[in-house]
Design a protein around this motif. Structure first.
Motif, PDB file in Angstrom:
ATOM      1  N   GLU A 185       0.840  -1.186   0.000  1.00 27.71           N
ATOM      2  CA  GLU A 185       0.000   0.000   0.000  1.00 27.71           C
ATOM      3  C   GLU A 185       0.880   1.243   0.000  1.00 27.71           C
ATOM      4  OE1 GLU A 185      -3.008   0.092   3.001  1.00 27.71           O
ATOM      5  OE2 GLU A 185      -3.543  -2.034   2.750  1.00 27.71           O
ATOM      6  N   ILE A 186       0.415   2.267  -0.707  1.00 23.34           N
ATOM      7  CA  ILE A 186       1.116   3.555  -0.720  1.00 23.34           C
ATOM      8  C   ILE A 186       0.110   4.689  -0.554  1.00 23.34           C
ATOM      9  CG2 ILE A 186       3.076   2.758  -2.110  1.00 23.34           C
ATOM     10  CD1 ILE A 186       1.749   3.965  -4.556  1.00 23.34           C
ATOM     11  N   TYR A 187       0.591   5.807  -0.081  1.00 23.44           N
ATOM     12  CA  TYR A 187      -0.203   7.014   0.141  1.00 23.44           C
ATOM     13  C   TYR A 187      -1.222   6.812   1.261  1.00 23.44           C
ATOM     14  CZ  TYR A 187       1.696   7.789  -4.549  1.00 23.44           C
ATOM     15  OH  TYR A 187       2.530   7.868  -5.636  1.00 23.44           O
ATOM     16  N   GLN A 188      -1.888   7.882   1.607  1.00 20.78           N
ATOM     17  CA  GLN A 188      -2.873   7.863   2.684  1.00 20.78           C
ATOM     18  C   GLN A 188      -4.126   8.611   2.254  1.00 20.78           C
ATOM     19  OE1 GLN A 188      -2.467   6.150   5.542  1.00 20.78           O
ATOM     20  NE2 GLN A 188      -0.457   5.472   4.799  1.00 20.78           N
ATOM     21  N   ASP A 194      -6.088   9.268  -1.487  1.00 24.85           N
ATOM     22  CA  ASP A 194      -5.139   8.847  -2.524  1.00 24.85           C
ATOM     23  C   ASP A 194      -4.538   7.471  -2.258  1.00 24.85           C
ATOM     24  OD1 ASP A 194      -5.381  11.215  -3.990  1.00 24.85           O
ATOM     25  OD2 ASP A 194      -3.907  12.237  -2.702  1.00 24.85           O
ATOM     26  N   GLN A 195      -4.989   6.804  -1.204  1.00 25.40           N
ATOM     27  CA  GLN A 195      -4.393   5.526  -0.831  1.00 25.40           C
ATOM     28  C   GLN A 195      -4.600   4.484  -1.919  1.00 25.40           C
ATOM     29  OE1 GLN A 195      -5.795   4.006   2.911  1.00 25.40           O
ATOM     30  NE2 GLN A 195      -3.962   2.782   3.236  1.00 25.40           N
ATOM     31  N   ILE A 196      -3.555   3.705  -2.169  1.00 23.99           N
ATOM     32  CA  ILE A 196      -3.576   2.681  -3.218  1.00 23.99           C
ATOM     33  C   ILE A 196      -3.083   1.360  -2.635  1.00 23.99           C
ATOM     34  CG2 ILE A 196      -2.608   1.936  -5.445  1.00 23.99           C
ATOM     35  CD1 ILE A 196      -2.215   4.889  -6.121  1.00 23.99           C
ATOM     36  N   ALA A 197      -3.790   0.278  -2.939  1.00 23.30           N
ATOM     37  CA  ALA A 197      -3.359  -1.079  -2.576  1.00 23.30           C
ATOM     38  C   ALA A 197      -3.046  -1.841  -3.848  1.00 23.30           C
ATOM     39  CB  ALA A 197      -4.444  -1.804  -1.785  1.00 23.30           C
ATOM     40  N   ILE A 198      -1.909  -2.526  -3.854  1.00 27.17           N
ATOM     41  CA  ILE A 198      -1.460  -3.278  -5.026  1.00 27.17           C
ATOM     42  C   ILE A 198      -1.243  -4.736  -4.635  1.00 27.17           C
ATOM     43  CG2 ILE A 198       0.329  -3.531  -6.794  1.00 27.17           C
ATOM     44  CD1 ILE A 198       0.943  -0.520  -6.355  1.00 27.17           C
ATOM     45  N   GLN A 199      -1.870  -5.632  -5.337  1.00 26.47           N
ATOM     46  CA  GLN A 199      -1.699  -7.073  -5.104  1.00 26.47           C
ATOM     47  C   GLN A 199      -1.251  -7.702  -6.414  1.00 26.47           C
ATOM     48  OE1 GLN A 199      -2.459  -9.009  -2.101  1.00 26.47           O
ATOM     49  NE2 GLN A 199      -1.270 -10.490  -3.259  1.00 26.47           N
ATOM     50  N   ASN A 200      -0.079  -8.271  -6.425  1.00 24.92           N
ATOM     51  CA  ASN A 200       0.454  -8.879  -7.639  1.00 24.92           C
ATOM     52  C   ASN A 200       0.166 -10.374  -7.679  1.00 24.92           C
ATOM     53  OD1 ASN A 200       1.608  -6.467  -8.588  1.00 24.92           O
ATOM     54  ND2 ASN A 200       3.432  -6.775  -7.341  1.00 24.92           N
TER      55      ASN A 200
END
Length: 353
Positions: free
Chosen positions: A143-146, A149-155
């Protein structure tokens, strides 16, 4: 005498009841063989163990399990230990990952005496082979940002080695059954991983010219599980797709509580693990009403794994005879206790000898 050494982990809730019951059933059916015995060693690892020690199993837990021929697991989970990932990653998933149990196998079958919720189930008998080590459940991302604008990335990680390994296992299983294999895909919507999956399926299928193959998009395949499950024999699927399909398979059988599964190590370095699909069911734990069939059917898969298919078939047939005679626990509409179902099953097994 051939002795199979099994690490038994009843775990939590009804696991404490159904695992000992299944152990007795396994010993009873092994006695029919004459030259076969099972030696169970009990381990207390569970959420109760966690509340006492702060760990789901000791630091050397995996080392303790390494030399066993297989692992027989009951259920994991307790409302006192939250969130759920503490119990799962502390025991079940750690064993799966560290012991390279890269294949998950779950059957779904219309059992004699068990009513399917489907209007016309047509005697379906299928097995889902699920890639069990990577895919959509890979722990890569973040996760980045708060705030807004918070973004979660699952690869999702798909290796050729892992994908091909699952497919070859499924092809070999199909050879022993009805020589038909279906691949679960979604290449019309998932741009990279599913076309990759499809290409590998095509490549591997060339080594099995006698196996009838087809590919089905996961959404259509899920629908067919409901409308025409008898169409299928063996299905091979990625980690996420296989997870969804197997729960659906249990549901169309008539009860998730009776569904078995196996986590298979294919390289022989570590033991495989056998566990039912049901949870720990803390609401009925200790009341003597837990259904032991899921754990006992799981024991049937363990017998098959060790090449004792004839005993495994006899065990499943005996389970069906109980269901047909309505000797069931309350979850299936019966009035019998865990012990009563188990004792009747053992009595019928002894008559086979």
């Amino acid at each position: 005498m051939k002795t199979i050494k099994v690490a038994s982990i009843p775990g939590d809730g009804i696991g404490q009841e159904v695992v000992p019951a299944a152990e007795e059933v396994v010993k009873a059916i092994a006695a029919l063989h004459g030259g076969l015995s099972f030696e169970f060693t009990r381990f207390p690892w569970s959420c109760e163990y966690y509340t006492e020690t702060g760990k789901m199993m000791p630091d050397d837990g995996l080392k303790q399990l390494t030399d066993f021929d297989s692992i027989f697991l009951g259920a994991v989970g307790d409302p006192r230990v939250v969130p759920d990932h503490i119990s799962l990653w502390g025991l079940l998933l750690t064993i799966r990952r560290e012991f390279e149990q890269v294949i998950n196998v779950r059957p779904a079958k219309l059992l004699n005496g068990l009513r399917s919720p489907l209007v016309n189930p047509n005697d379906f008998d299928l097995i889902v082979v699920r890639e069990n080590s990577e895919g959509e459940y890979s722990s890569v991302g973040g996760e980045i940002y708060q705030g807004g604008d918070q973004i979660a990335i699952q690869n999702a990680i798909f290796s050729r080695k892992g994908t091909e390994r699952a497919m070859r296992y499924a092809f070999e299983l199909a050879k022993k059954r009805n020589k038909k294999l279906t691949s679960a895909t979604k290449s019309n919507g998932i741009f990279h991983t599913m076309p990759f999956w499809d290409r590998i399926f095509t490549d591997v299928s060339r080594d099995y010219p006698d196996i009838e193959t087809d590919s089905q998009h996961i959404d259509a395949l899920a629908a067919f599980f409901v409308t025409a499950p008898h169409r299928f024999d063996v299905i091979v699927a990625s980690n996420l797709f296989g997870d969804i399909l197997t729960d659906l398979g249990a549901a169309i059988m008539g009860s998730v509580g009776i569904a078995p599964s196996a986590n298979i190590n294919v390289n022989g370095k570590y033991p495989s693990m056998f566990e039912p699909v049901h949870g720990s069911a803390p609401d009925i734990a200790g009341k003597g009403m837990a259904n032991p069939i899921g754990q006992i059917w799981t024991a049937k898969m363990m017998l098959d794994h060790f090449g004792e298919e004839e005993l495994g078939s006899a065990l499943l047939a005996t389970i069906e005879s109980l269901l047909a005679d309505q000797i069931t626990t309350p979850d299936l509409g019966g009035t019998f206790s865990t012990n009563e179902v188990t004792n009747e099953l053992i009595a019928r097994l002894k008559k086979l000898g």
